[in-house]
Each structure stands twice: as C-alpha cells, then as structure tokens.
Design a protein around this motif. Structure first.
Motif, PDB file in Angstrom:
ATOM      1  N   ARG A   1       0.861  -1.180   0.000  1.00 55.21           N
ATOM      2  CA  ARG A   1       0.000   0.000   0.000  1.00 55.21           C
ATOM      3  C   ARG A   1       0.898   1.230   0.000  1.00 55.21           C
ATOM      4  NH1 ARG A   1      -3.278  -0.926   5.325  1.00 55.21           N
ATOM      5  NH2 ARG A   1      -4.223   1.042   4.768  1.00 55.21           N
ATOM      6  N   ASP A   2       0.984   1.927  -1.135  1.00 50.43           N
ATOM      7  CA  ASP A   2       1.908   3.052  -1.266  1.00 50.43           C
ATOM      8  C   ASP A   2       1.581   4.206  -0.319  1.00 50.43           C
ATOM      9  OD1 ASP A   2       2.090   2.452  -4.788  1.00 50.43           O
ATOM     10  OD2 ASP A   2       3.571   1.977  -3.256  1.00 50.43           O
ATOM     11  N   GLU A   3       0.306   4.300   0.075  1.00 51.63           N
ATOM     12  CA  GLU A   3      -0.067   5.448   0.903  1.00 51.63           C
ATOM     13  C   GLU A   3       0.410   5.298   2.347  1.00 51.63           C
ATOM     14  OE1 GLU A   3      -3.629   2.627   1.241  1.00 51.63           O
ATOM     15  OE2 GLU A   3      -2.112   3.203  -0.218  1.00 51.63           O
ATOM     16  N   ILE A   4       0.806   4.104   2.721  1.00 57.76           N
ATOM     17  CA  ILE A   4       1.285   3.882   4.085  1.00 57.76           C
ATOM     18  C   ILE A   4       2.804   3.893   4.066  1.00 57.76           C
ATOM     19  CG2 ILE A   4       1.291   2.322   6.060  1.00 57.76           C
ATOM     20  CD1 ILE A   4      -1.443   3.459   5.477  1.00 57.76           C
TER      21      ILE A   4
ATOM     22  N   LEU B   1       4.355   9.016  11.101  1.00 57.26           N
ATOM     23  CA  LEU B   1       4.782  10.157  11.921  1.00 57.26           C
ATOM     24  C   LEU B   1       3.674  11.207  12.023  1.00 57.26           C
ATOM     25  CD1 LEU B   1       8.484  10.614  10.736  1.00 57.26           C
ATOM     26  CD2 LEU B   1       7.637   9.407  12.745  1.00 57.26           C
ATOM     27  N   LYS B   2       2.907  11.335  10.948  1.00 58.40           N
ATOM     28  CA  LYS B   2       1.764  12.246  10.981  1.00 58.40           C
ATOM     29  C   LYS B   2       0.722  11.767  11.995  1.00 58.40           C
ATOM     30  CE  LYS B   2      -1.804  14.252   7.984  1.00 58.40           C
ATOM     31  NZ  LYS B   2      -2.362  14.271   6.597  1.00 58.40           N
ATOM     32  N   LEU B   3       0.485  10.455  12.023  1.00 60.30           N
ATOM     33  CA  LEU B   3      -0.451   9.887  12.998  1.00 60.30           C
ATOM     34  C   LEU B   3       0.049  10.096  14.431  1.00 60.30           C
ATOM     35  CD1 LEU B   3      -1.527   6.466  11.400  1.00 60.30           C
ATOM     36  CD2 LEU B   3      -2.737   8.659  11.359  1.00 60.30           C
ATOM     37  N   LEU B   4       1.364   9.995  14.615  1.00 57.94           N
ATOM     38  CA  LEU B   4       1.936  10.202  15.948  1.00 57.94           C
ATOM     39  C   LEU B   4       1.735  11.639  16.408  1.00 57.94           C
ATOM     40  CD1 LEU B   4       5.300   8.198  15.786  1.00 57.94           C
ATOM     41  CD2 LEU B   4       3.086   7.481  16.707  1.00 57.94           C
ATOM     42  N   GLY B   5       1.801  12.589  15.471  1.00 57.81           N
ATOM     43  CA  GLY B   5       1.543  13.983  15.801  1.00 57.81           C
ATOM     44  C   GLY B   5       0.116  14.180  16.273  1.00 57.81           C
TER      45      GLY B   5
ATOM     46  N   ASP C   1       6.496  19.845  20.868  1.00 57.87           N
ATOM     47  CA  ASP C   1       6.081  20.405  19.584  1.00 57.87           C
ATOM     48  C   ASP C   1       5.940  19.278  18.569  1.00 57.87           C
ATOM     49  OD1 ASP C   1       5.664  21.760  17.255  1.00 57.87           O
ATOM     50  OD2 ASP C   1       7.445  23.034  17.387  1.00 57.87           O
ATOM     51  N   THR C   2       4.712  19.003  18.152  1.00 58.18           N
ATOM     52  CA  THR C   2       4.479  17.875  17.234  1.00 58.18           C
ATOM     53  C   THR C   2       5.162  18.083  15.877  1.00 58.18           C
ATOM     54  OG1 THR C   2       2.369  18.870  16.543  1.00 58.18           O
ATOM     55  CG2 THR C   2       2.290  17.235  18.304  1.00 58.18           C
TER      56      THR C   2
ATOM     57  N   ILE D   1       8.384  16.107  15.500  1.00 64.60           N
ATOM     58  CA  ILE D   1       8.390  14.639  15.508  1.00 64.60           C
ATOM     59  C   ILE D   1       9.232  14.051  14.368  1.00 64.60           C
ATOM     60  CG2 ILE D   1       6.945  12.586  15.186  1.00 64.60           C
ATOM     61  CD1 ILE D   1       4.845  13.894  16.939  1.00 64.60           C
ATOM     62  N   PRO D   2       9.072  14.513  13.108  1.00 64.11           N
ATOM     63  CA  PRO D   2       9.903  13.934  12.032  1.00 64.11           C
ATOM     64  C   PRO D   2      11.403  14.111  12.279  1.00 64.11           C
ATOM     65  CG  PRO D   2       8.043  15.127  11.099  1.00 64.11           C
ATOM     66  CD  PRO D   2       8.061  15.443  12.570  1.00 64.11           C
ATOM     67  N   ASP D   3      11.802  15.309  12.745  1.00 64.21           N
ATOM     68  CA  ASP D   3      13.229  15.549  13.013  1.00 64.21           C
ATOM     69  C   ASP D   3      13.731  14.686  14.160  1.00 64.21           C
ATOM     70  OD1 ASP D   3      13.371  17.400  10.995  1.00 64.21           O
ATOM     71  OD2 ASP D   3      13.028  19.130  12.299  1.00 64.21           O
ATOM     72  N   GLU D   4      12.907  14.573  15.208  1.00 59.33           N
ATOM     73  CA  GLU D   4      13.298  13.756  16.363  1.00 59.33           C
ATOM     74  C   GLU D   4      13.389  12.278  15.973  1.00 59.33           C
ATOM     75  OE1 GLU D   4      14.259  14.589  19.319  1.00 59.33           O
ATOM     76  OE2 GLU D   4      13.919  16.743  19.138  1.00 59.33           O
ATOM     77  N   PHE D   5      12.485  11.847  15.103  1.00 63.46           N
ATOM     78  CA  PHE D   5      12.524  10.455  14.644  1.00 63.46           C
ATOM     79  C   PHE D   5      13.787  10.202  13.835  1.00 63.46           C
ATOM     80  CE2 PHE D   5      11.398   7.047  11.601  1.00 63.46           C
ATOM     81  CZ  PHE D   5      11.110   6.038  12.505  1.00 63.46           C
ATOM     82  N   GLU D   6      14.167  11.172  13.003  1.00 63.72           N
ATOM     83  CA  GLU D   6      15.387  11.024  12.198  1.00 63.72           C
ATOM     84  C   GLU D   6      16.617  10.902  13.096  1.00 63.72           C
ATOM     85  OE1 GLU D   6      17.874  13.327   8.638  1.00 63.72           O
ATOM     86  OE2 GLU D   6      15.933  14.103   9.313  1.00 63.72           O
ATOM     87  N   VAL D   7      16.677  11.723  14.139  1.00 64.55           N
ATOM     88  CA  VAL D   7      17.791  11.653  15.091  1.00 64.55           C
ATOM     89  C   VAL D   7      17.817  10.300  15.784  1.00 64.55           C
ATOM     90  CG1 VAL D   7      18.711  12.590  17.264  1.00 64.55           C
ATOM     91  CG2 VAL D   7      17.891  14.145  15.481  1.00 64.55           C
ATOM     92  N   PHE D   8      16.633   9.850  16.194  1.00 66.51           N
ATOM     93  CA  PHE D   8      16.499   8.554  16.874  1.00 66.51           C
ATOM     94  C   PHE D   8      16.968   7.416  15.972  1.00 66.51           C
ATOM     95  CE2 PHE D   8      13.688   4.802  17.411  1.00 66.51           C
ATOM     96  CZ  PHE D   8      14.084   4.405  18.680  1.00 66.51           C
ATOM     97  N   VAL D   9      16.521   7.429  14.713  1.00 67.93           N
ATOM     98  CA  VAL D   9      16.889   6.364  13.773  1.00 67.93           C
ATOM     99  C   VAL D   9      18.392   6.371  13.506  1.00 67.93           C
ATOM    100  CG1 VAL D   9      16.655   5.540  11.393  1.00 67.93           C
ATOM    101  CG2 VAL D   9      14.632   6.223  12.675  1.00 67.93           C
TER     102      VAL D   9
END
Length: 253
Positions: free
Chosen positions: A103-106, A112-116, A163-164, A167-175
C-alpha cells in the motif's frame, strides 16, 4: 463482491477465526491458509478501485481482513527466517504475492503524521490510537521491519516531544542513533571489519543488488572454512538486507 464473499467462506473453512491461524498443525494446513487468503487479495484490490466500495457491502469486516493479512505476513516472515537457517519447507516454493498487499499510501511519513495527532488526544484515546498505529505497521509489508523501531520511538521519545512539528526531526535523530548502534552490534556479532561492512552496505544501496559472497567473506576479520562459507555468507547477507529494510529503506519517504 459475490466472488469476494465466496472466497472469504473458503478462508473460513481453513481458519474459522484469526486466532485459529496460530493453531494450524502442519505446513500443509499453513499452505492451505496462504492459498485461501491469497485468493482474497486481488479481489479486494479490484473492489478498492471503485470509490463507492466499503466493507459494509461484504461479509468480511475491514479489521478482520487486516488481522488475517497480518497473520499471512507472519507466515511469510517465518518462511523467510527458515530459509536463512537452511531449513527445508514445503512453503519455500509458494509465491506469497506481496505486491498484492503493498500500500503506497502507508509509509513512515504517514505514521509520523499519525503520531503527531496522537499527542493531542486524551489518555484513553491515545491508547486506542497507539494500538491502531501498531496494527497498521504490522499489516504493511514495507513497515513491518520497522515495527520494533517505531514502537521504541513511541515509548521512549514521543512522551518528551512537546512540539508535534518536531516529531519527524526527532525520529530522524532517533533512527540515526539506532542505525549506528546496529552497525556496531552487527559488526561485533559477526566479527566484521566495520569500515568494509559500511562500504558493502553503501554498494548495496547504490546498486540495489545484494552483495556478492566474496564481498561478504572479504569483510570478515576471520574467514570461515570453505565448507562454512556459503551458509555464513547467506546468514550475513540476510542480516544486511534486514538492516537496510529496518534503518534505511523508506525512512525518508
């Protein structure tokens, strides 16, 4: 719709409930389940092309389809793991046709949008949404390899992000941190030259072709005997593929 409902009835003959998939006694039974569910996938995809389609028109609920799909993917993972161990299975030759599930949409960005959105909910709603997110990850072929990674981020990092938008930046750092740890751990586990290991991964990403056996053996600090080289190279290659699937593929999507 009639065809889908008929195929669903055939699936129920093999596995009356989702939980019954876990109780299948033999590989022959597992193969029957794979074939039965595989019949449903193209039919569902055809129906999904019509904007007026909803699961309300079918005898199978959407959650039921997703739950069975998750079990189907569990079996695929089991077969792939057995292949790494050189264990012969009658399921080895069956085509799981994962392209029917993709499923390309997932993707990670969607999660990350859902986590926000999760951050804005109350405790009870958060728990329900967290379970839904985990179910989405479990049911998607591209995200399953990242399930543990994303779950750890949710548990360890998400509560501390105010700050939601971050989240994408924090996830990138985490990964990035987890990726470095995984490289170090894998290098130590297989006694690999870390510099050569990173180069092999880079070449794999650039060429999109799995590393050659000689390249894999060449990055080992202690090379195995001739009899063990094939199985050793295959084991390490499978770990490289899993590493890329988990920490690199789709992360920037």
């Amino acid at each position: 719709m009639k065809q889908f409902n008929e195929a669903f009835l055939e699936l129920l003959k093999v596995t009356p409930t989702v939980d019954s998939v876990n109780q299948l006694q033999s590989e022959e039974d597992e193969m029957d389940f794979v074939k039965a569910f595989r019949e449903l996938m193209p039919l569902k995809n055809v129906l999904s092309t019509f904007t007026e389609f909803t699961f309300d028109d079918l005898s199978m609920q959407e959650q039921g389809f997703e739950d069975y799909k998750s079990k189907y993917l569990d079996l695929y993972d089991k077969v792939r793991t057995n292949n790494m161990k050189e264990k012969v299975s009658i399921l080895d030759d069956i085509d799981f046709e994962l392209e029917l599930i993709h499923r390309d949409e997932i993707n990670v960005a969607y999660i990350l949008k859902l986590l926000g959105q999760l951050k804005a909910k109350n405790a009870e709603e958060q728990e329900k949404e967290r379970k839904r997110i985990v179910d989405i990850i479990s049911a998607d072929t591209q995200l399953r390899s990242k399930k543990e990674l994303i779950e750890r981020f949710i548990q360890e990092n998400l509560p501390h992000i105010e700050d939601t938008d971050q989240i994408p930046d924090e996830f990138e750092v985490f990964v990035n941190k987890e990726r470095i740890k995984a490289i170090k751990s894998l290098s130590q586990e297989e006694n690999l030259d870390k510099v050569k290991f990173e180069k092999v991964i880079g070449d794999y990403l650039f060429t999109e072709k799995q590393p050659l056996r000689d390249d894999v053996i060449g990055m080992m600090n202690k090379r195995p005997g001739l009899k063990e080289r094939r199985s050793t190279a295959e084991r390490i290659t499978s770990k490289i593929v899993k590493f890329v699937e988990t920490f690199i593929s789709g992360i920037a999507g």
